[in-house]
Design an enzyme around this catalytic site. Structure first.
Site, PDB file in Angstrom:
ATOM      1  N   ASP A 101       0.889  -1.153   0.000  1.00  0.00           N
ATOM      2  CA  ASP A 101       0.000   0.000   0.000  1.00  0.00           C
ATOM      3  C   ASP A 101       0.933   1.211   0.000  1.00  0.00           C
ATOM      4  O   ASP A 101       2.086   1.131   0.411  1.00  0.00           O
ATOM      5  CB  ASP A 101      -0.941   0.003   1.216  1.00  0.00           C
ATOM      6  CG  ASP A 101      -2.099   0.984   1.001  1.00  0.00           C
ATOM      7  OD1 ASP A 101      -2.005   1.810   0.056  1.00  0.00           O
ATOM      8  OD2 ASP A 101      -3.080   0.948   1.757  1.00  0.00           O
TER       9      ASP A 101
HETATM   10  C1  BGC Z   1      -4.806   3.567  -0.063  1.00  0.00           C
HETATM   11  C2  BGC Z   1      -4.927   2.585  -1.205  1.00  0.00           C
HETATM   12  C3  BGC Z   1      -4.723   3.293  -2.520  1.00  0.00           C
HETATM   13  C4  BGC Z   1      -3.380   3.980  -2.494  1.00  0.00           C
HETATM   14  C5  BGC Z   1      -3.067   4.738  -3.758  1.00  0.00           C
HETATM   15  C6  BGC Z   1      -3.514   4.375  -0.136  1.00  0.00           C
HETATM   16  O1  BGC Z   1      -3.528   5.416   0.781  1.00  0.00           O
HETATM   17  O2  BGC Z   1      -4.860   2.890   1.169  1.00  0.00           O
HETATM   18  O3  BGC Z   1      -6.187   1.966  -1.172  1.00  0.00           O
HETATM   19  O4  BGC Z   1      -4.849   2.389  -3.567  1.00  0.00           O
HETATM   20  O5  BGC Z   1      -3.343   4.910  -1.423  1.00  0.00           O
HETATM   21  O6  BGC Z   1      -3.846   5.875  -3.843  1.00  0.00           O
END
Ligand code: BGC
Length: 768
Positions: free
Chosen positions: A229
């Site tokens: 993530d």
């Molecule tokens: C989120 C993800 C997301 C990623 C990219 C993170 O903060 O938890 O779900 O895909 O950011 O935006």
């Protein structure tokens, strides 16, 4: 295109290999021109494409895309083919924008109604969640676009999501939190799986070898890559060793340096890096080979699909006196600012810039036609705050009751035949980044509903929210239509249902408790500064409400239709099964009303007697069937071992127990219409191991044990001691005896039972 990946790797320098394991920027991997390795793009996800217009971070807008219903809504369709169609459309929009991987679906379990991101998540039930995720993945990937099943695992809250340690017992982890991912990984092989920010039992999701390698790759056979993530990496080399191939976004080369250092010092075998690079290259080349130039898709068609989807996801929670559908005549007061300024999606990384946007008011006017007189009153304010949270648009709406607006709305309602109130949760109440503090709607919305209900007996409430709300006014209104966050065409879909052009067929994918305190995680959410303990164990959602006999406001699987369905004739193809057999179950369902409709037929399995604590019932099958008035259809299910098994941490495996299981089929978890029984004969009968701490009752249950031990019992307690010391019921003395560990007879029989005899007895028993 055929490539020799091993040969390419052999030509890569250590720096190039390490570099491939992190992003070039926020959304791209690194390309290596001299070796023909392209950079690929991935972006959010899950229910619409959020591709930023430039690579800047400080952006409010992304390229317009179709905003489909959010995960919480989509799951209420219980319709695999719908999820597949939405996925296919999402895949096409990715091709149009040359995006190779869409970051979704999100399959975290809804542990508490307070989780700020519940609107993106699918269900409280792992089977429903994994089936919906699998269908979504299959749809997107059918277009040659990858997915990222996220956030693996146990990211069930936003509070301290980057720091907290989710402490979960092994059985719960397997049966609930991992199972939600497991089915989707095994069924549809997402190109990537996104690890979670949090720790899982003491180790970060990004460096957890147990979840990333032992389970995901080795046990479940995931062939793709794990991506962090965004910013979830703690120690890069530890992550790589644990099975995290790609760090996103890049860390300005810091992570790469750590990998290089670890390889050079011999701390990390280069073969581990090579394996990661091999997995990465397979995905990168697959992505590149599937990219299209000048791909176009029909955004009007996608809007129509978004409307159909929102209609299928909407759940009719209450419909007293069949107030719905409304007739297209008379006077209707449309109340609530959400009718004109829709709340249709959530805040944070999933926020889509919609290519079109329906509003319910216009759609109601259009659908109702000229014979209906429609008035409007806002009832509450919508102050849109254009501030930006990080790189993600953030909107907040005022929730203070506005007495003048409420008064005006009540006056409009009093003059109409029916009042339709649009209410729910503003963006500021639920979003990525924070959890809700309570389960209430804004005071201004509750007061509005109550004020309107005082002057108008025909009140329909249409809700827009990402997760359950308390409904103090539920007894004062005739109908409640839950639209969730239904996407850009939610307004049109609401009109379709209100006037009966679409017959509602959504079913809740989560329980609506009456109040927050009823929820099983209540005392342990969101935990303390460092950890959150999942003390309710496997009793999540309906598993708890059923077991504790807590009456929910609306149960899991609930949802009304404008027609009626009759269930009849359940048949099982076997009366006795072995754990490796497949059991076939069929039931007949008939539409007994006068409107065509779709019913979600739900199958639950119940273990009637178990040595371990089990939920009263668990969802193990569902099918959505479409029936014309008077039509009937046979619905079939196939149940394998997992439908009956629990996870045994001692054995490190799924276990079925001998005995009776009941198959329950119905229209919701609390509306079971048919039941049948099947006997399970476990493949390997349980072999008991006897120790010095085995109970007397267990020893007396075996003939050899009884023969050896009875004289010792009599020596200790005299001739009157019962032969029946193996019974679960009896006098207090017998019960006490039955539960006594055998080692205590060294003391009770004082000299009449020695350590040597104990050893001899155990040898006899363990051989028997
Ligand atoms: C989120 C993800 C997301 C990623 C990219 C993170 O903060 O938890 O779900 O895909 O950011 O935006």
């Amino acid at each position: 295109m055929q490539r020799n990946i091993k040969e390419i790797i052999s030509k890569m320098t250590l720096e190039e290999k390490a570099g491939l394991c992190s992003g070039r920027d926020f959304w791209h991997t690194k390309g290596i021109e001299r070796l023909g390795i392209p950079a690929v793009m991935m972006t959010d996800g899950p229910h619409g494409l959020r591709k930023l217009a430039t690579n800047d971070l400080d952006l409010e807008t992304s390229i317009p895309a179709t905003c489909f219903p959010a995960g919480a809504a989509l799951a209420c369709s219980w319709d695999r083919s719908l999820l597949n169609s939405v996925g296919t459309a999402l895949g096409k929009e990715c091709l149009k924008e040359r995006v190779s991987i869409l970051l979704g679906p999100a399959a975290n379990i809804k542990r508490s109604p307070l989780c700020g991101r519940n609107f993106e998540y699918l269900s409280e039930d792992p089977y429903l969640s994994s089936e919906m995720a699998a269908a979504h993945i299959e749809g997107v990937q059918s277009q040659g676009v990858g997915t990222s099943l996220k956030h693996y695992a146990a990211n069930n809250q936003e509070t301290r999501r980057l720091l907290t340690d989710a402490v979960i017992d092994e059985r719960t982890l397997r049966e609930i939190y991992l199972a939600s991912f497991e089915g989707a990984v095994k069924k549809s092989q997402p190109w990537t799986v996104m690890c979670s920010y949090n720790k899982i039992n003491g180790t970060y999701g990004s460096e957890n070898k147990y979840t990333l390698t032992d389970i995901l790759k080795e046990e479940w056979g995931h062939e793709g890559i794990v991506v962090s993530d965004w910013g979830a990496v703690n120690e890069r080399a530890d992550g790589l060793r644990a099975g995290l191939e790609l760090e996103m976004p890049g860390s300005g080369g810091e992570g790469d340096k750590k990998i290089i250092k670890a390889v050079q010092s011999g701390e990390l075998p280069e073969s581990v890096l090579d394996k990661a690079v091999e997995r990465l290259l397979k995905i990168i080349f697959k992505a590149a080979d599937n990219l299209k130039t000048d791909f176009q898709c029909d955004m009007n068609e996608h809007h129509r699909l978004a409307r159909k989807a929102a209609g299928e996801c909407a759940v009719l929670l209450k419909n007293e006196e069949n107030i719905l559908p409304l007739s297209k005549t008379g006077r209707i007061a449309v109340i609530g600012a959400f009718a004109k300024t829709p709340r249709y999606q959530g805040g944070g990384s999933s926020h889509v810039n919609p290519v079109m946007l329906d509003n319910a008011y216009d759609e109601i006017v259009r659908t109702a036609g000229t014979d209906t007189e429609i008035s409007y009153a806002a009832g509450y304010k919508t102050d849109i705050d254009k501030s930006v949270f990080g790189n993600k648009p953030f909107v907040s709406l005022s929730d203070e009751p506005d007495d003048a607006l409420i008064q005006e709305a009540a006056e409009a309602a009093a003059k109409a035949d029916t009042a339709v109130i649009f209410a729910g949760l503003p963006d500021s109440y639920e979003s990525e980044f924070f959890d809700r503090k309570h389960m209430r709607m804004p005071e201004g919305h509750n007061k509005l509903i109550e004020a309107v209900a005082r002057v108008q007996k025909n009140v329909v409430v249409v809700l827009s929210n990402g997760s359950p709300v308390e409904m103090p006014w539920i007894g004062q209104v005739k109908a409640v239509l839950e639209m969730y966050l239904g996407g850009q065409a939610s307004g049109g879909a609401a009109a379709d249902i209100l006037f009966g052009d679409v017959n509602p067929s959504g079913k809740l994918a989560e329980t609506f408790p009456k109040k927050l305190k009823d929820n099983p995680s209540y005392l342990n959410f969101p935990g303390d500064k460092s950890k959150v303990e999942y003390r309710e164990g496997i009793f999540v959602g309906y598993r708890y409400y059923d077991a504790a006999e807590v009456e929910p406001l609306f149960p899991f699987g609930h949802g009304l239709s404008y027609t009626d369905f009759e269930y009849k004739g359940i048949t099982l193809d076997k009366k006795v099964i072995n754990e490796d057999d497949e059991l076939q179950v069929s039931v007949m369902v008939k539409n007994t009303g006068s409107t065509a409709g779709r019913e979600v037929v739900q199958l639950y399995v119940s273990d009637t007697k178990s040595d371990v604590l089990r939920p009263r019932k668990e969802l193990k099958g569902f099918e959505k069937v479409e029936l014309m008035p008077g039509e009937e259809k046979t619905v079939e299910f196939r149940l394998g071992k997992r439908a009956f098994a629990y996870y045994s941490p001692d054995k490190g495996d799924w276990v079925t127990e001998d005995g009776e299981f009941r198959i329950l089929v119905g229209s919701s978890s609390r509306d079971i219409r048919l039941e049948a029984a099947v006997q399970m004969r476990s493949a390997v009968p349980e072999r008991k191991v006897f120790t010095r701490n085995s109970a007397v009752s267990d020893i007396m249950a075996i003939p050899e044990g009884r023969e050896y031990f009875m004289p010792i019992l009599k020596k200790a307690f005299g001739d009157s001691v019962s032969e029946e010391a193996n019974k679960e019921s009896g006098s207090a003395g017998e019960l006490m005896l039955a539960e006594t560990p055998v080692r205590q007879f060294l003391m009770y029989a004082a000299g009449g039972f020695t350590e040597d005899m104990l050893e001899e007895l155990l040898a006899i028993l363990n051989k028997a």
